[in-house]
Scaffold this motif. Structure first.
Motif, PDB file in Angstrom:
ATOM      1  N   GLY A  84      48.347  39.637   7.938  1.00  0.00           N
ATOM      2  CA  GLY A  84      48.837  40.748   8.495  1.00  0.00           C
ATOM      3  C   GLY A  84      50.339  41.271   8.376  1.00  0.00           C
ATOM      4  N   LEU A  85      51.203  40.851   7.781  1.00  0.00           N
ATOM      5  CA  LEU A  85      52.274  40.716   6.998  1.00  0.00           C
ATOM      6  C   LEU A  85      52.252  41.828   5.425  1.00  0.00           C
ATOM      7  CD1 LEU A  85      54.959  38.029   7.971  1.00  0.00           C
ATOM      8  CD2 LEU A  85      54.124  40.219   9.372  1.00  0.00           C
ATOM      9  N   GLU A  86      52.998  42.182   4.529  1.00  0.00           N
ATOM     10  CA  GLU A  86      52.390  42.440   3.702  1.00  0.00           C
ATOM     11  C   GLU A  86      53.531  43.490   2.720  1.00  0.00           C
ATOM     12  OE1 GLU A  86      48.537  43.603   2.342  1.00  0.00           O
ATOM     13  OE2 GLU A  86      49.162  46.133   3.022  1.00  0.00           O
ATOM     14  N   THR A  87      53.243  43.162   1.737  1.00  0.00           N
ATOM     15  CA  THR A  87      54.413  44.309   1.160  1.00  0.00           C
ATOM     16  C   THR A  87      54.056  45.620  -0.044  1.00  0.00           C
ATOM     17  OG1 THR A  87      56.208  43.081   1.069  1.00  0.00           O
ATOM     18  CG2 THR A  87      56.846  44.290  -0.936  1.00  0.00           C
ATOM     19  N   SER A 120      60.507  38.585  -0.362  1.00  0.00           N
ATOM     20  CA  SER A 120      60.880  38.127  -1.890  1.00  0.00           C
ATOM     21  C   SER A 120      59.804  37.849  -2.492  1.00  0.00           C
ATOM     22  CB  SER A 120      61.722  37.978  -2.076  1.00  0.00           C
ATOM     23  OG  SER A 120      62.558  36.400  -2.183  1.00  0.00           O
ATOM     24  N   ALA A 121      59.027  37.289  -1.587  1.00  0.00           N
ATOM     25  CA  ALA A 121      57.792  36.381  -1.823  1.00  0.00           C
ATOM     26  C   ALA A 121      56.518  38.038  -2.169  1.00  0.00           C
ATOM     27  CB  ALA A 121      57.347  35.694  -1.550  1.00  0.00           C
ATOM     28  N   SER A 122      56.731  38.777  -1.292  1.00  0.00           N
ATOM     29  CA  SER A 122      55.645  39.737  -0.853  1.00  0.00           C
ATOM     30  C   SER A 122      56.370  40.387  -1.947  1.00  0.00           C
ATOM     31  CB  SER A 122      54.941  39.829   0.161  1.00  0.00           C
ATOM     32  OG  SER A 122      56.226  40.666   0.911  1.00  0.00           O
ATOM     33  N   ALA A 123      57.716  40.977  -1.691  1.00  0.00           N
ATOM     34  CA  ALA A 123      57.841  42.376  -2.772  1.00  0.00           C
ATOM     35  C   ALA A 123      57.072  41.612  -4.061  1.00  0.00           C
ATOM     36  CB  ALA A 123      60.099  41.959  -2.390  1.00  0.00           C
ATOM     37  N   PHE A 124      58.132  40.487  -4.542  1.00  0.00           N
ATOM     38  CA  PHE A 124      57.806  40.308  -6.926  1.00  0.00           C
ATOM     39  C   PHE A 124      56.173  40.308  -6.907  1.00  0.00           C
ATOM     40  CE2 PHE A 124      62.449  40.092  -6.294  1.00  0.00           C
ATOM     41  CZ  PHE A 124      63.010  40.381  -7.383  1.00  0.00           C
ATOM     42  N   ALA A 125      55.613  39.575  -6.473  1.00  0.00           N
ATOM     43  CA  ALA A 125      54.427  39.467  -6.489  1.00  0.00           C
ATOM     44  C   ALA A 125      53.713  41.085  -6.645  1.00  0.00           C
ATOM     45  CB  ALA A 125      53.372  38.141  -5.494  1.00  0.00           C
ATOM     46  N   ALA A 126      53.697  41.754  -5.090  1.00  0.00           N
ATOM     47  CA  ALA A 126      53.627  43.208  -5.333  1.00  0.00           C
ATOM     48  C   ALA A 126      53.828  43.959  -6.006  1.00  0.00           C
ATOM     49  CB  ALA A 126      53.522  44.358  -3.746  1.00  0.00           C
ATOM     50  N   LEU A 127      55.199  44.067  -7.102  1.00  0.00           N
ATOM     51  CA  LEU A 127      55.785  44.780  -7.810  1.00  0.00           C
ATOM     52  C   LEU A 127      55.284  44.576  -9.677  1.00  0.00           C
ATOM     53  CD1 LEU A 127      58.092  46.393  -9.018  1.00  0.00           C
ATOM     54  CD2 LEU A 127      59.265  44.201  -9.241  1.00  0.00           C
ATOM     55  N   THR A 128      54.599  42.917  -9.251  1.00  0.00           N
ATOM     56  CA  THR A 128      54.310  42.401 -10.295  1.00  0.00           C
ATOM     57  C   THR A 128      52.727  42.936 -10.617  1.00  0.00           C
ATOM     58  OG1 THR A 128      55.353  40.451 -10.201  1.00  0.00           O
ATOM     59  CG2 THR A 128      53.272  39.924 -11.916  1.00  0.00           C
ATOM     60  N   LEU A 129      52.641  43.301  -9.578  1.00  0.00           N
ATOM     61  CA  LEU A 129      50.622  43.531  -9.820  1.00  0.00           C
ATOM     62  C   LEU A 129      50.539  45.114 -10.292  1.00  0.00           C
ATOM     63  CD1 LEU A 129      47.794  43.061  -9.638  1.00  0.00           C
ATOM     64  CD2 LEU A 129      47.934  42.801  -7.825  1.00  0.00           C
ATOM     65  N   SER A 130      52.059  46.475  -9.186  1.00  0.00           N
ATOM     66  CA  SER A 130      51.190  46.897  -9.444  1.00  0.00           C
ATOM     67  C   SER A 130      51.951  47.791 -11.104  1.00  0.00           C
ATOM     68  CB  SER A 130      52.546  47.721  -8.273  1.00  0.00           C
ATOM     69  OG  SER A 130      53.422  47.840  -7.854  1.00  0.00           O
ATOM     70  N   ALA A 131      53.064  46.559 -11.657  1.00  0.00           N
ATOM     71  CA  ALA A 131      54.153  47.438 -12.734  1.00  0.00           C
ATOM     72  C   ALA A 131      53.126  46.747 -14.168  1.00  0.00           C
ATOM     73  CB  ALA A 131      55.370  45.947 -12.774  1.00  0.00           C
ATOM     74  N   VAL A 132      52.108  45.751 -13.924  1.00  0.00           N
ATOM     75  CA  VAL A 132      51.894  45.492 -14.552  1.00  0.00           C
ATOM     76  C   VAL A 132      50.278  45.690 -15.177  1.00  0.00           C
ATOM     77  CG1 VAL A 132      50.031  43.541 -15.256  1.00  0.00           C
ATOM     78  CG2 VAL A 132      52.073  43.194 -15.219  1.00  0.00           C
ATOM     79  N   THR A 133      50.101  46.773 -13.577  1.00  0.00           N
ATOM     80  CA  THR A 133      48.512  47.632 -13.357  1.00  0.00           C
ATOM     81  C   THR A 133      49.002  48.704 -14.691  1.00  0.00           C
ATOM     82  OG1 THR A 133      47.795  46.180 -11.593  1.00  0.00           O
ATOM     83  CG2 THR A 133      46.790  48.632 -12.219  1.00  0.00           C
ATOM     84  N   ALA A 134      50.262  49.534 -13.356  1.00  0.00           N
ATOM     85  CA  ALA A 134      51.105  51.060 -14.717  1.00  0.00           C
ATOM     86  C   ALA A 134      51.008  50.789 -15.770  1.00  0.00           C
ATOM     87  CB  ALA A 134      52.133  51.442 -13.649  1.00  0.00           C
ATOM     88  N   LEU A 135      51.466  50.089 -16.005  1.00  0.00           N
ATOM     89  CA  LEU A 135      51.099  50.138 -17.889  1.00  0.00           C
ATOM     90  C   LEU A 135      49.943  49.432 -18.040  1.00  0.00           C
ATOM     91  CD1 LEU A 135      55.083  48.742 -18.666  1.00  0.00           C
ATOM     92  CD2 LEU A 135      53.956  50.925 -18.341  1.00  0.00           C
ATOM     93  N   GLY A 136      49.400  49.296 -18.090  1.00  0.00           N
ATOM     94  CA  GLY A 136      47.292  48.737 -18.398  1.00  0.00           C
ATOM     95  C   GLY A 136      47.384  47.424 -18.941  1.00  0.00           C
ATOM     96  N   LEU A 137      48.225  46.579 -18.666  1.00  0.00           N
ATOM     97  CA  LEU A 137      48.082  45.189 -19.211  1.00  0.00           C
ATOM     98  C   LEU A 137      47.282  44.537 -18.512  1.00  0.00           C
ATOM     99  CD1 LEU A 137      51.349  44.508 -19.294  1.00  0.00           C
ATOM    100  CD2 LEU A 137      50.464  44.952 -21.647  1.00  0.00           C
ATOM    101  N   CYS A 138      46.233  43.664 -19.629  1.00  0.00           N
ATOM    102  CA  CYS A 138      45.783  43.094 -18.341  1.00  0.00           C
ATOM    103  C   CYS A 138      45.720  41.249 -18.944  1.00  0.00           C
ATOM    104  CB  CYS A 138      44.312  43.642 -19.412  1.00  0.00           C
ATOM    105  SG  CYS A 138      42.714  42.343 -17.668  1.00  0.00           S
ATOM    106  N   ASN A 153      57.647  47.068   2.981  1.00  0.00           N
ATOM    107  CA  ASN A 153      57.345  45.721   4.529  1.00  0.00           C
ATOM    108  C   ASN A 153      56.753  46.406   5.684  1.00  0.00           C
ATOM    109  OD1 ASN A 153      58.628  43.728   2.003  1.00  0.00           O
ATOM    110  ND2 ASN A 153      60.471  43.377   2.747  1.00  0.00           N
ATOM    111  N   ASN A 154      56.227  45.607   6.063  1.00  0.00           N
ATOM    112  CA  ASN A 154      55.406  45.785   7.796  1.00  0.00           C
ATOM    113  C   ASN A 154      56.285  45.012   8.621  1.00  0.00           C
ATOM    114  OD1 ASN A 154      53.694  43.915   7.225  1.00  0.00           O
ATOM    115  ND2 ASN A 154      52.272  44.680   8.337  1.00  0.00           N
ATOM    116  N   PHE A 155      56.923  44.236   7.973  1.00  0.00           N
ATOM    117  CA  PHE A 155      58.457  42.819   8.442  1.00  0.00           C
ATOM    118  C   PHE A 155      59.359  43.174   8.478  1.00  0.00           C
ATOM    119  CE2 PHE A 155      58.160  40.301   5.181  1.00  0.00           C
ATOM    120  CZ  PHE A 155      57.395  40.809   4.460  1.00  0.00           C
ATOM    121  N   PRO A 156      60.216  42.799   9.247  1.00  0.00           N
ATOM    122  CA  PRO A 156      62.357  42.253   9.263  1.00  0.00           C
ATOM    123  C   PRO A 156      61.951  41.911   8.052  1.00  0.00           C
ATOM    124  CG  PRO A 156      61.696  41.166  10.990  1.00  0.00           C
ATOM    125  CD  PRO A 156      59.570  42.398  10.175  1.00  0.00           C
TER     126      PRO A 156
END
Lengths: 330, 330
Positions: free
Chosen positions: A40-43, A107-125, A96-99
């Protein structure tokens, strides 16, 4: 050359909370914690590594991020770049879809989403465990927003041993989390700063030492869907963290008058037989947790309280997930 | 035959608080405490031992006292009778000039005045130390209402070693205590019951173990009239006690929304340079302590707060004292 990925992650609410670090730089926590991701909430975060950039850029909810936020994002990106053995800078777009900054752990959702997107963008597995470790270095509780459902973060003692994993999937227990906003003010003392002074409280050491006991009770209650036991340990853990906060040097007061009124209301509702409990993070707002079948009754009760500014409704959420893998080469 | 005496005693406000017992029957406290007697509030108690009575009688503020109160009074009288080696029953008339059961420790002044009047009525000659020990068995904090001024109650380990004594006379430091009433509701859980569950909090043991440190800081701050240090340790100690209360089983919540608002206001006033601090007993009301020269400013600030129902003003008070010795023989 440009290399982009987009990922989403939920914030999470800790039932057994993280407060204080063994290692501030790596965010190795003083104690283990246990949480539920919040559907219901996400970054949503898009990371584009771009060889034409000479520094990292951060856009948060459509606005340029502040220097402090950018530094924290760059530190995480540096770790990812080190793994990929490149030095390309990136643009980070995060929504964020929440204040933000009101005790909902953005910061939890932000850094989780950042980690997954950054890692994926660089093709790391990377494995889930490695993603959780990496996210942890950006924001401790982000480690818990990588796996799905009900999640336990084992404190560990170093980078390798400190990560989170699922103890039960989202569909295991139909809980509802009503996030009750009593204030939309930005909190005065952020969590990172708070973690640094946790040890100044005479109570932090015993809170940490007692954590295994609380984790065991809470984990068992979650696995057995034993709401009464769950309610008792969740409220105790929340009160223990706020006790540490209010007795640290300087003392940190996150509760406001509206917080206390709703805490009292929840106690009274539960004593009348309504299964609901509260937990409060580093801010004035409350999370009221109840089994789905009690959620209509809790909602009705909440709507009668004057101090409630607004309510967000969440259910157990899944893991951080990829939205757009568009790897075009670095 | 009738034998009567009348005594008065002030309640006291603890700067380092008493919570939990080593021995519940004798009220040997878990930790030492430090307080100031409150001039402006007092209990006046007349005890008449009367051979025509077949049981003790208690009149509290003009009304017959309840059974529980009478039992507690009779227990204290039994100790006095044992010392005097008689069995005569007594009538006890007790009047407070302040509201009872709202976190102003009425039992402290009540049992101090009762002890002094009962002992005197029976012609016993006790030292201050012996009076303090005896008063303690009726209500722990009553031990601190026997000596005058600024008082320290050494926890001790048995009846003989647990008593209070003056560390500085009332005129030593011109402090003002504004008792801010945010609620006149009778408290749900009395202190005697609360002391019994203190040990169920994971924090009680460390709170007790840390007491000598807090006592040393507070005693020194009182003796040196160092308000800044005093303010910090007094608020910490109050928060530590309420942390134990809120993490005990069952949790005890004494703060109300008005309490928290005034706590926040006091913090903010002090950060702006006004020397004032709060401390809160087992109830919702606050004691705001300030040096006399700041009292007008504090009063002005208080008068602007909407949650304040009323304010009582106290200054450092003297010891329990005799009003009417009328010994006519037993």
């Amino acid at each position: 050359m440009k290399s982009t990925a987009k990922a989403a992650a939920h914030p999470n609410i800790a039932f057994i909370k993280y407060w204080g670090n063994k290692d501030h730089d790596l965010r190795i926590p003083a104690n283990g914690s246990l949480s539920m991701n919040l559907e219901g909430l996400e970054t949503q975060t898009t990371v584009s590594f771009d060889t034409s950039l000479d520094q990292d850029q951060l856009i948060l909810n459509g606005e340029p991020g502040g220097e402090e936020a950018l530094d924290r994002v760059s530190s995480l990106l540096d770790r990812v770049r080190e793994l990929a053995e490149i030095e390309t800078r990136a643009q980070v777009l995060s929504e964020n879809n929440f204040p933000t900054g009101t005790g909902i752990a953005s910061s939890a959702s932000a850094f989780a989403a950042l980690t997954l997107s950054a890692v994926t963008a660089l093709g790391l597995c990377l494995t889930e465990k490695e993603l959780s470790q990496l996210a942890r270095t950006g924001s401790g509780s982000a480690s818990r927003s990588i796996p799905g459902g009900f999640v336990e973060w084992q404190a560990g003692t170093d980078h390798d041993s400190s990560f989170a994993k699922t103890i039960a999937p989202p569909e295991h227990w139909a809980l509802v989390d009503f996030i009750v906003l009593v204030s939309q003010e930005h909190k005065k003392t952020g969590s990172s700063q708070g973690h640094r002074i946790a040890d100044t409280s005479p109570f932090q050491e015993v809170r940490v030492a007692d954590t295994e006991r609380r984790l065991d009770i809470c984990r068992k209650a979650v696995l057995e869907k034993d709401f009464q036991t769950f309610a008792g340990i969740v409220e105790l853990d929340s009160n223990m963290m706020h006790s540490v906060m209010m007795t640290s040097d300087p003392p940190l007061y996150y509760w406001q008058s509206g917080t206390l009124e709703i805490m009292a209301a929840v106690q009274s509702w539960r004593s009348e037989g309504l299964p609901v409990c509260f937990t409060i993070d580093a801010g004035p707002n409350l999370h009221l947790i109840c089994p789905a079948q009690a959620s209509e009754a809790v909602k009705r009760k909440l709507s009668a309280l004057v101090n409630v500014k607004s309510v967000l409704t969440c259910t157990p959420g899944g893991p951080a997930r990829l939205l757009e893998p568009e790897i075009t080469g670095v």
